[in-house]
Write a protein that holds these residues in place. Structure first.
Motif, PDB file in Angstrom:
ATOM      1  N   GLN A   1      -2.103   2.756   3.519  1.00 23.79           N
ATOM      2  CA  GLN A   1      -0.841   2.715   4.256  1.00 23.79           C
ATOM      3  C   GLN A   1      -0.999   3.485   5.556  1.00 23.79           C
ATOM      4  O   GLN A   1      -1.292   4.674   5.555  1.00 23.79           O
TER       5      GLN A   1
ATOM      6  N   ALA B   1      -4.423   4.586  -0.151  1.00 24.11           N
ATOM      7  CA  ALA B   1      -4.273   3.160  -0.484  1.00 24.11           C
ATOM      8  C   ALA B   1      -4.295   2.285   0.765  1.00 24.11           C
ATOM      9  O   ALA B   1      -4.218   1.064   0.663  1.00 24.11           O
TER      10      ALA B   1
ATOM     11  N   ASN C   1       0.863  -1.183   0.000  1.00 20.56           N
ATOM     12  CA  ASN C   1       0.000   0.000   0.000  1.00 20.56           C
ATOM     13  C   ASN C   1       0.897   1.229   0.000  1.00 20.56           C
ATOM     14  O   ASN C   1       1.842   1.307   0.784  1.00 20.56           O
TER      15      ASN C   1
END
Length: 114
Positions: A94, A92, A87
């Protein structure tokens, strides 16, 4: 001074982790919030914030990380397959600003991943 990430604190042994693999360049441990029966986080010992922070001189460590994925899969007997996820950035998913791969296995995965 920037505060250490939780991953750097694991590397420095300030926080315990269930380590499944370690070499001079990387560390792999079981995720404390697993999304599959097997959920391993693989991190470089070098502090790289995310995929966009990779530089030319990081090429060797990236190759070493991918070879470590192979070794971890062998150690854990992931011969039926696994999913490798990276990620990049908050959108995304992370959560920790330290480059890391998720190695997920132990159940079927759908596509698209969602």
């Amino acid at each position: 001074m920037t505060a250490k990430t939780v991953f750097q604190r694991i590397i420095d042994r300030e926080i315990p982790a269930d380590i499944v693999y370690e070499d001079a360049d990387c560390l792999a441990f079981r995720d404390i919030n697993p999304q599959a029966p097997i959920h391993i986080l693989l991190i470089p010992k070098k502090g790289i914030a995310d995929f966009e922070a990779i530089r030319e001189d990081d090429e060797a460590i990236l190759g070493k990380l991918l070879m470590a994925v192979r070794r971890i899969a062998e150690i854990l007997g992931l011969d039926k397959g696994f999913r490798l996820v990276l990620n990049n950035g908050r959108d995304a998913g992370q959560e920790v600003p330290h480059l890391h791969f998720h190695i997920l296995a132990g159940r079927p995965f759908g596509w698209p991943p969602g």
